[in-house]
Design a protein around this motif. Structure first.
Motif, PDB file in Angstrom:
ATOM      1  N   TYR A 146       0.652  -1.117   0.101  1.00 53.01           N
ATOM      2  CA  TYR A 146       0.017   0.006  -0.161  1.00 53.01           C
ATOM      3  C   TYR A 146       0.791   1.145  -0.038  1.00 53.01           C
ATOM      4  O   TYR A 146       0.591   2.102  -0.889  1.00 53.01           O
ATOM      5  CB  TYR A 146      -1.083  -0.020   1.201  1.00 53.01           C
ATOM      6  N   GLU A 147       1.947   1.593   0.869  1.00 51.68           N
ATOM      7  CA  GLU A 147       2.915   2.496   0.842  1.00 51.68           C
ATOM      8  C   GLU A 147       3.672   2.648  -0.411  1.00 51.68           C
ATOM      9  O   GLU A 147       3.842   3.804  -0.912  1.00 51.68           O
ATOM     10  CB  GLU A 147       3.652   2.204   2.157  1.00 51.68           C
ATOM     11  N   ASP A 148       3.941   1.340  -1.057  1.00 53.71           N
ATOM     12  CA  ASP A 148       4.495   1.470  -2.329  1.00 53.71           C
ATOM     13  C   ASP A 148       3.496   2.223  -3.445  1.00 53.71           C
ATOM     14  O   ASP A 148       3.954   3.007  -4.187  1.00 53.71           O
ATOM     15  CB  ASP A 148       4.898   0.196  -2.867  1.00 53.71           C
ATOM     16  N   ALA A 149       2.305   2.000  -3.182  1.00 56.36           N
ATOM     17  CA  ALA A 149       1.686   2.342  -4.480  1.00 56.36           C
ATOM     18  C   ALA A 149       1.095   3.731  -4.034  1.00 56.36           C
ATOM     19  O   ALA A 149       1.196   4.786  -5.077  1.00 56.36           O
ATOM     20  CB  ALA A 149      -0.036   1.769  -4.095  1.00 56.36           C
ATOM     21  N   ARG A 150       1.255   4.160  -2.911  1.00 56.73           N
ATOM     22  CA  ARG A 150       1.079   5.675  -2.637  1.00 56.73           C
ATOM     23  C   ARG A 150       2.586   6.574  -3.213  1.00 56.73           C
ATOM     24  O   ARG A 150       2.314   7.707  -3.361  1.00 56.73           O
ATOM     25  CB  ARG A 150       0.954   5.903  -1.061  1.00 56.73           C
ATOM     26  N   ALA A 151       3.521   5.560  -2.784  1.00 60.31           N
ATOM     27  CA  ALA A 151       4.755   6.405  -3.178  1.00 60.31           C
ATOM     28  C   ALA A 151       4.949   6.553  -4.883  1.00 60.31           C
ATOM     29  O   ALA A 151       5.338   7.780  -5.119  1.00 60.31           O
ATOM     30  CB  ALA A 151       6.199   5.649  -2.709  1.00 60.31           C
ATOM     31  N   ILE A 152       4.560   5.554  -5.326  1.00 60.47           N
ATOM     32  CA  ILE A 152       4.238   5.665  -6.849  1.00 60.47           C
ATOM     33  C   ILE A 152       3.357   6.907  -7.281  1.00 60.47           C
ATOM     34  O   ILE A 152       3.691   7.824  -8.144  1.00 60.47           O
ATOM     35  CB  ILE A 152       4.159   4.481  -7.517  1.00 60.47           C
ATOM     36  N   GLY A 153       2.254   6.988  -6.694  1.00 56.63           N
ATOM     37  CA  GLY A 153       1.302   7.880  -6.848  1.00 56.63           C
ATOM     38  C   GLY A 153       0.255   7.530  -8.084  1.00 56.63           C
ATOM     39  O   GLY A 153       0.700   6.867  -8.981  1.00 56.63           O
ATOM     40  N   TRP A 154      -0.829   7.953  -7.748  1.00 58.04           N
ATOM     41  CA  TRP A 154      -2.013   7.634  -8.785  1.00 58.04           C
ATOM     42  C   TRP A 154      -2.140   8.901  -9.525  1.00 58.04           C
ATOM     43  O   TRP A 154      -2.921   8.590 -10.879  1.00 58.04           O
ATOM     44  CB  TRP A 154      -3.329   7.458  -8.095  1.00 58.04           C
ATOM     45  N   TYR A 155      -1.818  10.102  -9.476  1.00 53.71           N
ATOM     46  CA  TYR A 155      -2.196  11.411 -10.123  1.00 53.71           C
ATOM     47  C   TYR A 155      -1.147  11.550 -11.041  1.00 53.71           C
ATOM     48  O   TYR A 155      -0.089  11.646 -10.665  1.00 53.71           O
ATOM     49  CB  TYR A 155      -2.490  12.481  -9.325  1.00 53.71           C
ATOM     50  N   VAL A 156      -1.826  11.613 -12.526  1.00 50.30           N
ATOM     51  CA  VAL A 156      -1.042  12.046 -13.502  1.00 50.30           C
ATOM     52  C   VAL A 156      -1.580  13.460 -14.053  1.00 50.30           C
ATOM     53  O   VAL A 156      -2.699  13.535 -14.268  1.00 50.30           O
ATOM     54  CB  VAL A 156      -1.024  11.114 -14.721  1.00 50.30           C
ATOM     55  N   PRO A 157      -0.971  14.430 -13.895  1.00 48.32           N
ATOM     56  CA  PRO A 157      -1.277  15.647 -14.165  1.00 48.32           C
ATOM     57  C   PRO A 157      -2.070  15.637 -15.529  1.00 48.32           C
ATOM     58  O   PRO A 157      -1.412  15.447 -16.695  1.00 48.32           O
ATOM     59  CB  PRO A 157      -0.199  16.748 -14.384  1.00 48.32           C
ATOM     60  N   HIS A 158      -3.043  16.197 -15.877  1.00 46.14           N
ATOM     61  CA  HIS A 158      -3.998  16.034 -16.941  1.00 46.14           C
ATOM     62  C   HIS A 158      -5.071  17.168 -17.182  1.00 46.14           C
ATOM     63  O   HIS A 158      -5.761  17.211 -16.282  1.00 46.14           O
ATOM     64  CB  HIS A 158      -4.541  14.665 -17.255  1.00 46.14           C
TER      65      HIS A 158
END
Length: 887
Positions: free
Chosen positions: A73-85
């Motif tokens: 879960y922490e890895d996924a948060r570090a990678i991030g879901w948001y891509v500026p668009h």
């Protein structure tokens, strides 16, 4: 990254969903029918987009499953879901366009970038139980509203549905915020897409509660701008509670808390006391959120970072702190009070001092036996008022006659003296106005000559230098339209500051608490300030003179009573320290959940904030004692690839090797600090760690040069070996986070965690020191305490060298094989030679030989909190807003 063809079909699906309020599947079906008839060759692109959408949804769903590990879960948060668009036709697209055609046109790109930085921290919408709490720190009068309007717009475009803005404790600020957000978010442009729970004239009422589920399920977007008032917050609690659980579970909520250090933190007398009413209501609202984010906005975050970090129901910013950049054109304490890092920079002549002999006529005496207050326009206030009239005239001559011009007079937090001061200023102006009718403005001549060119170097416009004949003519017009207003919790509407209407205002405003929190003073460039305060946050918030002065930078003047200028200079260093603390925390991949932000205390007189908001605070010494660092990011454009320096260092330590450690992790005992720091100074690390490592090295050398270190060469489970002399260890396996195609050009990998559980006492484990528990079961604080104790490491520093396998693998979906990550950067990076990372714990002063362990000392001032009686709690004088159908 999507191809242009896939981007086209994505836009078609988005448009169909928005225009016809369709589900994703129904929108895809409609688009499939359309392109089957007119452009069947695009069907594979539509299928590709649907697959990408489904993959993203599947990954999001996995985050919420109970089987998801905490590390994953922490890895996924570090990678991030948001891509500026930018979503064409979306809320941000509309706001961006309106900004480009307004006075913010030159700041759109910076607002966009700063909002993206905040967005990257938000909880991912439609992911069950993803809840995050954070804080955004701006500057006083620096455009925080523009940032959170942009964040709200982007969040709505990404799937957030319900935006709640907590807007201070005063009705006029709530109304100002409602008006601003309605304009920025376009609620009146796309009315059918919005349901407003509040309006310009009415705060949240109870009429919508009975239909709460229907409103939330049927509305595309919901906006509520709510005053931090117990009754209003109870209405909001009841509205959210009335939404059925299934609907609420599918409603991502964004809570923006403007002026979050005011009223939100619990200010009850003790830890055991009942929380204050607003704090309790705010916690109730947060507990009702299933998926969403709380973001506090403030320029004075002290009370927020002093909330209880161990209470998950409270609004401590556990997950992130973001600092808004300070624009170059912003005038803050650093510019106004001459605190530039450049010692050769000229300090502009903007500050004036109020003589101590005048204070009795400006500030009412305290105490039961104090004489009635009879204010006077003293000599310094006379000069300030006259300069304001002159400067307003100059602005008009420069072509700024359509802009508001404001002067602030603030001498006390008490309400009644504000009206007496208003009457006194009006009386002072009366003969000046009368003389001006006869063309006589000579009384302004001396002020014009004394002040006009004292900060001329700041002017950025191209108007000619003003001359007295033109200015004197314009002064008559200024005096004719000049108004004097009072803005405090007791002022009637006709007395208060009001910038509405068709004509620009030239106004002197005498104010209280309503002017210290968020309310924008338009065109403020003269301030007269002699109020005393003992608190950092109160002083900073009252600095309404901070902000932007485009085209009239040289006209700014600030009159302050004695000590206030030195107080503001001190506070500027506090702000710089805080930003440095946040930078350190971010560079170390830590969050406020893991490490508290430390604030330097004033050596005696000033307190950070109200003592009731500091009940969870302990005195700390800010230094590098027991400081922990691990290198988890590697930039291959910067790092030296040879491991010979590591081998040379370890060979030089052969005489320190602990007997019996061959075949496992290897310990070298009691290495001199100078030898360790020399190695560290030459060891190449990612630039984000450079300052931290240098600070730890310098502190160890200067503070504890005689304290020894232990050095550990870690042994892992990797296939490759690393040998030095007669010592051989296995490499350690650390799989990097997945690298997206768009980021591979950065030549960087991130393993997120290098040290394993128990590694803070890796040396003691090798020595088989008995400490009553398995190292991996001990918390970090307990391990550091053991390092300090005579039974443990007796304060020794620790350096752990990790030979990381370049063939490391990891089964987690958030990770990838190290070979893949390295090959994507440069295939030549793949080899059997390990990549070295370091973990360290700086030494401790177990003998208490240091009187000053760092640049900061925590003290306990003798502080009496006068600020708790600023004014009576503001009355809730707004009507209930019953919904969009209520006129």
């Amino acid at each position: 990254m999507m191809s242009s063809n896939i981007e086209t079909v994505r836009r078609m699906v988005d448009d169909a969903r928005r225009a016809r309020k369709l589900s994703f599947d129904d929108a895809v079906s409609d688009v499939r029918t359309l392109i089957s008839s007119f452009k069947p060759e695009a069907l594979p692109d539509l299928d590709a987009y649907v697959r990408e959408h489904q993959d993203a949804a599947q990954k999001a769903t996995k985050l919420s499953e109970k089987t998801t590990s905490h590390a994953g879960y922490e890895d996924a948060r570090a990678i991030g879901w948001y891509v500026p668009h930018v979503h064409p036709g979306g809320v941000w697209d509309g706001l961006r366009g309106r900004m480009r055609s307004s006075g913010l046109s030159g700041a759109v790109d910076s607002i966009d970038e700063a909002a993206d930085a905040v967005m990257s921290h938000l909880a991912q919408p439609m992911v069950k139980n993803d809840k995050r709490r954070g804080l955004v720190i701006g500057n006083v009068q620096s455009g925080k509203t523009a940032n959170y309007a942009a964040v709200a717009a982007k969040a709505l475009d990404e799937g957030y549905k319900f935006v709640i803005v907590m807007s201070g404790i005063h009705s006029n600020l709530r109304q100002q915020t409602q008006q601003r957000l309605e304009r920025d978010l376009g609620t009146q442009i796309d009315k059918e897409d919005w349901h407003r729970l509040t309006s310009l004239d009415g705060d949240i009422g109870r009429a919508d509660i009975k239909n709460a589920s229907g409103i939330v399920s049927k509305s595309e977007r919901i906006l509520a701008v709510v005053k931090k008032n117990s009754r209003r917050l109870k209405n909001l609690v009841d509205f959210i509670q009335a939404v059925d659980s299934a609907t609420l579970a599918n409603t991502p909520i964004l809570i923006i808390d403007d002026e979050s250090d005011q009223a939100t933190p619990d200010s009850s007398a003790s830890k055991e006391a009942e929380p204050t009413a607003i704090n309790q209501r705010m916690k109730e609202i947060w507990q009702l959120v299933g998926n969403g984010t709380y973001v506090g906005y403030t320029a004075t975050p002290f009370a927020n970072v002093f909330m209880d970090p161990n209470d998950d129901t409270d609004l401590y910013p556990a997950d992130f702190v973001s600092v808004l950049p300070t624009p170059r054109a912003y005038f803050g304490a650093e510019k106004l009070f001459g605190l530039s890092q450049d010692s050769s920079a000229r300090v502009s002549d903007l500050i004036r001092h109020i003589d101590d002999n005048e204070i009795e006529y400006l500030v009412p005496a305290s105490g039961k036996n104090a004489s009635p207050f009879e204010p006077r326009v003293t000599s310094s206030l006379e000069v300030a008022v006259k300069w304001f009239v002159v400067a307003a005239a100059v602005r008009r001559l420069r072509g700024q006659s359509a802009e508001h011009s404001t002067m602030l007079v603030h001498t006390t937090h008490r309400v009644d003296p504000h009206f007496a001061m208003r009457d006194e200023i009006q009386s002072f102006l009366q003969p000046l106005r009368k003389a001006a009718l006869d063309g006589d403005v000579d009384s302004f001549y001396e002020v014009f000559h004394d002040e006009m060119n004292r900060a001329a170097e700041l002017y950025t416009g191209n108007s000619p230098a003003p001359a007295w004949p033109e200015v004197s003519t314009e002064i008559r017009s200024v005096l004719r339209t000049l108004d004097v207003a009072v803005d405090n919790g007791s002022a009637d509407d006709e007395d208060r500051l009001d910038y509405t209407g068709d004509k620009p205002k030239t106004v002197i405003v005498i104010g209280g608490g309503t002017l210290s929190r968020g309310l924008t003073l338009e065109g403020l460039f003269v301030s007269f300030f002699c109020r005393t305060s003992n608190a950092y946050d109160t002083l900073l918030q009252m600095g309404r003179w901070f902000g932007y002065r485009q085209g009239y930078e040289d006209l700014q003047r600030v009159w302050v009573s004695s000590r206030l200028d030195s107080d503001y200079r001190f506070l500027a260093t506090i702000e710089a320290d805080l930003r440095s603390e946040i930078d350190k925390m971010t560079a170390a991949h830590r969050t406020p959940r893991q490490i508290g932000l430390r604030i330097r205390q004033h050596p005696g007189r000033l307190e950070i904030t109200s003592k009731n908001k500091m009940k969870h605070v302990v005195n700390v010494q800010v230094d590098f004692e027991s400081f922990q660092l691990q290198t988890t990011r590697f930039n291959f454009r910067e790092l030296e690839q040879s491991n010979e320096p590591v081998r040379d260092f370890l060979k030089s330590l052969s005489g320190h090797r602990f007997a019996g450690s061959t075949g496992n992790s290897v310990l070298y005992k009691d290495v001199s600090a100078s030898r360790v720091t020399e190695f560290l100074r030459n060891f190449n690390v990612h630039q984000s760690y450079a300052d931290l490592l240098r600070g730890a090295i310098d502190w160890s050398e200067h503070k504890l040069p005689d304290t020894a270190w232990n050095v550990v060469l870690s042994n892992g489970s990797g296939q490759e070996k690393f040998s030095v002399g007669d010592v051989t260890v296995n490499t350690v396996k650390r799989g990097p986070l997945r690298i997206g195609k768009s980021t591979r050009a950065d030549a960087e990998i991130d393993i997120r965690a290098l040290m394993s559980a128990g590694d803070l006492i890796a040396d003691l484990n090798i020595e088989a020191v008995s400490f009553g528990a398995k190292p991996e079961k001990m918390k970090n604080d307990a391990q550091k305490d053991l390092r300090k104790s005579p039974e443990g490491a007796s304060g020794r520093g620790l350096l752990v060298l990790y030979p990381i396998s370049r063939s490391s693998t990891d089964s987690s979906e958030t990770r990838q094989p190290m070979i893949d990550a390295l090959s994507a950067i440069n295939p030549e990076l793949v080899s059997e030679e390990p990549l070295f990372g370091i973990g360290l714990v700086a030494p401790s002063d177990t003998m208490n030989i240091l009187k000053d362990k760092g640049d900061y000392v925590a003290v306990q001032p003798n502080y009496t909190d006068d600020e708790e009686v600023l004014e009576e709690p503001p009355t809730d004088d707004e009507k209930d807003f019953g919904g969009d159908d209520v006129q």
